[in-house]
Motif scaffolding. Structure first.
Motif, PDB file in Angstrom:
ATOM      1  N   UNK A  72      70.121  32.096  -8.243  1.00  0.00           N
ATOM      2  CA  UNK A  72      68.699  32.303  -8.564  1.00  0.00           C
ATOM      3  C   UNK A  72      68.032  33.198  -7.522  1.00  0.00           C
ATOM      4  N   UNK A  73      68.400  33.022  -6.259  1.00  0.00           N
ATOM      5  CA  UNK A  73      67.828  33.884  -5.212  1.00  0.00           C
ATOM      6  C   UNK A  73      68.315  35.318  -5.356  1.00  0.00           C
ATOM      7  N   UNK A  74      69.522  35.503  -5.862  1.00  0.00           N
ATOM      8  CA  UNK A  74      70.045  36.856  -6.060  1.00  0.00           C
ATOM      9  C   UNK A  74      69.235  37.622  -7.107  1.00  0.00           C
ATOM     10  N   UNK A  75      68.623  36.909  -8.051  1.00  0.00           N
ATOM     11  CA  UNK A  75      67.754  37.560  -9.033  1.00  0.00           C
ATOM     12  C   UNK A  75      66.616  38.278  -8.317  1.00  0.00           C
ATOM     13  N   UNK A  76      66.040  37.615  -7.313  1.00  0.00           N
ATOM     14  CA  UNK A  76      64.933  38.208  -6.553  1.00  0.00           C
ATOM     15  C   UNK A  76      65.410  39.447  -5.807  1.00  0.00           C
ATOM     16  N   UNK A  77      66.562  39.328  -5.122  1.00  0.00           N
ATOM     17  CA  UNK A  77      67.073  40.452  -4.334  1.00  0.00           C
ATOM     18  C   UNK A  77      67.450  41.638  -5.239  1.00  0.00           C
ATOM     19  N   UNK A  78      68.081  41.355  -6.371  1.00  0.00           N
ATOM     20  CA  UNK A  78      68.523  42.427  -7.265  1.00  0.00           C
ATOM     21  C   UNK A  78      67.334  43.204  -7.821  1.00  0.00           C
ATOM     22  N   UNK A  79      66.316  42.490  -8.273  1.00  0.00           N
ATOM     23  CA  UNK A  79      65.149  43.171  -8.822  1.00  0.00           C
ATOM     24  C   UNK A  79      64.384  43.921  -7.734  1.00  0.00           C
ATOM     25  N   UNK A  80      64.288  43.319  -6.552  1.00  0.00           N
ATOM     26  CA  UNK A  80      63.589  43.986  -5.454  1.00  0.00           C
ATOM     27  C   UNK A  80      64.295  45.277  -5.052  1.00  0.00           C
ATOM     28  N   UNK A  81      65.645  45.292  -5.122  1.00  0.00           N
ATOM     29  CA  UNK A  81      66.386  46.503  -4.780  1.00  0.00           C
ATOM     30  C   UNK A  81      66.238  47.603  -5.811  1.00  0.00           C
ATOM     31  N   UNK A  82      66.193  47.239  -7.103  1.00  0.00           N
ATOM     32  CA  UNK A  82      66.136  48.251  -8.158  1.00  0.00           C
ATOM     33  C   UNK A  82      64.736  48.623  -8.594  1.00  0.00           C
ATOM     34  N   UNK A  83      63.763  47.739  -8.339  1.00  0.00           N
ATOM     35  CA  UNK A  83      62.402  47.969  -8.801  1.00  0.00           C
ATOM     36  C   UNK A  83      61.791  49.296  -8.368  1.00  0.00           C
ATOM     37  N   UNK A  84      61.886  49.665  -7.082  1.00  0.00           N
ATOM     38  CA  UNK A  84      61.276  50.942  -6.662  1.00  0.00           C
ATOM     39  C   UNK A  84      61.836  52.147  -7.402  1.00  0.00           C
ATOM     40  N   UNK A  85      63.148  52.156  -7.647  1.00  0.00           N
ATOM     41  CA  UNK A  85      63.758  53.289  -8.336  1.00  0.00           C
ATOM     42  C   UNK A  85      63.302  53.333  -9.800  1.00  0.00           C
ATOM     43  N   UNK A  86      63.183  52.149 -10.415  1.00  0.00           N
ATOM     44  CA  UNK A  86      62.747  52.105 -11.809  1.00  0.00           C
ATOM     45  C   UNK A  86      61.330  52.637 -11.949  1.00  0.00           C
ATOM     46  N   UNK A  87      60.419  52.165 -11.095  1.00  0.00           N
ATOM     47  CA  UNK A  87      59.009  52.527 -11.229  1.00  0.00           C
ATOM     48  C   UNK A  87      58.748  53.965 -10.758  1.00  0.00           C
ATOM     49  N   UNK A  88      59.281  54.313  -9.598  1.00  0.00           N
ATOM     50  CA  UNK A  88      58.978  55.620  -9.008  1.00  0.00           C
ATOM     51  C   UNK A  88      59.811  56.732  -9.651  1.00  0.00           C
ATOM     52  N   UNK A  89      61.128  56.521  -9.750  1.00  0.00           N
ATOM     53  CA  UNK A  89      62.016  57.574 -10.245  1.00  0.00           C
ATOM     54  C   UNK A  89      62.019  57.661 -11.771  1.00  0.00           C
ATOM     55  N   UNK A  90      62.217  56.528 -12.450  1.00  0.00           N
ATOM     56  CA  UNK A  90      62.334  56.545 -13.905  1.00  0.00           C
ATOM     57  C   UNK A  90      60.985  56.686 -14.596  1.00  0.00           C
ATOM     58  N   UNK A  91      59.955  55.980 -14.072  1.00  0.00           N
ATOM     59  CA  UNK A  91      58.659  55.982 -14.740  1.00  0.00           C
ATOM     60  C   UNK A  91      57.686  57.013 -14.157  1.00  0.00           C
ATOM     61  N   UNK A  92      58.054  57.630 -13.022  1.00  0.00           N
ATOM     62  CA  UNK A  92      57.215  58.663 -12.440  1.00  0.00           C
ATOM     63  C   UNK A  92      55.909  58.167 -11.849  1.00  0.00           C
ATOM     64  N   UNK A  93      55.898  56.920 -11.373  1.00  0.00           N
ATOM     65  CA  UNK A  93      54.682  56.372 -10.766  1.00  0.00           C
ATOM     66  C   UNK A  93      54.762  56.498  -9.252  1.00  0.00           C
ATOM     67  N   UNK A  94      53.651  56.202  -8.568  1.00  0.00           N
ATOM     68  CA  UNK A  94      53.615  56.325  -7.105  1.00  0.00           C
ATOM     69  C   UNK A  94      54.139  55.054  -6.448  1.00  0.00           C
ATOM     70  N   UNK A  95      54.491  55.181  -5.170  1.00  0.00           N
ATOM     71  CA  UNK A  95      54.948  54.023  -4.409  1.00  0.00           C
ATOM     72  C   UNK A  95      53.849  52.971  -4.283  1.00  0.00           C
ATOM     73  N   UNK A  96      52.602  53.440  -4.144  1.00  0.00           N
ATOM     74  CA  UNK A  96      51.481  52.504  -4.043  1.00  0.00           C
ATOM     75  C   UNK A  96      51.341  51.687  -5.323  1.00  0.00           C
ATOM     76  N   UNK A  97      51.528  52.347  -6.467  1.00  0.00           N
ATOM     77  CA  UNK A  97      51.437  51.633  -7.739  1.00  0.00           C
ATOM     78  C   UNK A  97      52.571  50.617  -7.867  1.00  0.00           C
TER      79      UNK A  97
END
Length: 406
Positions: free
Chosen positions: A213-238
């Motif tokens: 269950x804790x690995x779910x948190x780590x996995x999403x935290x590791x991939x989230x920035x790339x998904x939002x910033x790189x794939x969705x074209x949003x800013x780091x602040x967003x």
């Protein structure tokens, strides 16, 4: 007692996050690459993982209070060393020893809760401590950024060292020894405790459920920035603003767990959390396959369901693992923390790979579904049916087998 438990649990992770905003300044001041400055964080996490594996068994043998005071004294001494560090390698080394000492509070708080409370209240108390600590943890990067901007990056190290010293004083004055005198020497020691614990299917089930269950948190935290910033074209602040919703959901989940725990068994609460966790993860896959997941709102608002359920799963599976063999709660807590932090770093890297090498968040969402299914499989295949009664009977059986072996 609640404030002491929060302080000893949070002093190490808060110290980790407070320095993060100052990493670019550290790289500039010492004339090193940002990746080298990042080692003040990465090696800190390594120290947190290995320390828990050592300090937990020591507390079973010598008591919670002396091991806790010794570990936090090491954190203070390492903090003083970090303040006077003249090179980046010196600072990295000081931070590593800071983590070795500070992790004592993380592993000890779970063991102390198990010492003080019956099995059916352990999950609620762990949730309460986590809920209060989450508030401070979410504010710590902001505090670190303000300190670095106003007083310089060394001010962060002064505050961390002073906070560590304050926790030591509070523990020395207010915290009694919670380990029963008759149990201060745990059988034949750490090896025997580990042998008995790992020989229990229920312990392995609760342990793996908590860790996965804790690995779910780590996995999403590791991939989230790339998904939002790189794939969705949003800013780091967003991204930072959206990611805060995950922490809020986790906080609310722990608060609700505190409220519901007196009326439900540990197993019922775990299954409630698993249902929400798996349901939210599956919804995110559906949004991804239909193309809706290219908007942060669809991704994070659904992920809030995952995190809300995750809070129930983690706190109550931790309570179950700590209750299999209460006299070895320190060793059990250390094993939990080691697997959580040690392999969590690898999950974070895996999540970053999933987010950075695909054009949609679907692979990352599928990974969360797989991890959620893994949690459920541990409960189905390893934890005996019948809940608390079956587990309490298992305690007596394990103790009888241990006595026969010795």
């Amino acid at each position: 007692m609640l404030l002491l438990l929060v302080a000893m649990t949070g002093v190490a992770p808060i110290s980790l996050y407070m320095l993060v905003p100052a990493l670019p300044e550290l790289a500039r001041v010492f004339g090193r690459d940002i990746s080298i400055a990042q080692m003040t964080v990465s090696l800190y996490m390594v120290g947190l993982a290995f320390s828990q594996l050592i300090m937990g068994p020591l507390s079973d043998r010598f008591g919670r209070r002396p091991v806790l005071l010794a570990g936090l004294c090491l954190m203070v001494l390492a903090g003083v060393g970090s303040i006077f560090a003249e090179t980046l390698p010196q600072l990295i080394a000081a931070r590593f020893f800071q983590a070795l000492g500070g992790a004592t509070g993380m592993v000890m708080s779970r063991a102390i809760i198990r010492d003080l409370y019956p099995r059916d209240r352990v999950g609620a108390m762990i949730s309460l401590v986590i809920a209060v600590m989450m508030i401070a943890q979410m504010l710590s990067p902001l505090a670190g950024g303000l300190l670095e901007t106003g007083l310089g990056w060394r001010a962060i190290l002064y505050v961390i060292t002073a906070a560590s010293l304050a926790v030591i004083v509070g523990i020395a004055v207010l915290l009694p020894e919670t380990r029963r005198v008759s149990d201060n020497v745990s059988g034949a020691g750490f090896v025997a405790d580990v042998k008995v614990l790992t020989g229990s299917r229920a312990f392995i089930g609760y342990l793996l459920c908590y860790v996965i269950a804790s690995w779910i948190i780590f996995t999403f935290a590791g991939g989230g920035p790339y998904v939002v910033v790189t794939q969705m074209g949003r800013t780091s602040a967003e991204y930072g603003a959206w990611f805060a919703t995950s922490g809020l959901a986790y906080l609310l989940g722990n608060l609700c767990c505190v409220r519901f725990a007196p009326r439900r068994s540990i197993e019922h609460l775990i299954w409630f959390g698993l249902t929400l966790q798996l349901g939210g993860a599956l919804l995110n896959v559906v949004w991804g396959l239909t193309g809706l997941n290219q908007q942060p709102a669809w991704l994070f608002l659904t992920h809030m369901i995952v995190m809300f359920g995750n809070a129930f799963v983690m706190s109550n599976s931790a309570a179950g693992a700590l209750s299999i063999r209460p006299q070895s709660a320190g060793s059990a807590s250390g094993m939990m923390g080691f697997l959580q932090m040690g392999l969590g770093a690898l999950c974070s890297q895996f999540g970053a790979w999933l987010g950075g090498n695909f054009a949609t968040p679907v692979p990352l969402n599928i990974a969360l579904v797989v991890l959620s299914c893994g949690c459920a499989a541990c409960m189905v295949l390893l934890v005996p049916r019948g809940g608390a009664v079956a587990t309490e009977e298992l305690i007596e059986k394990v103790e009888e087998e241990d006595t026969g072996l010795l």
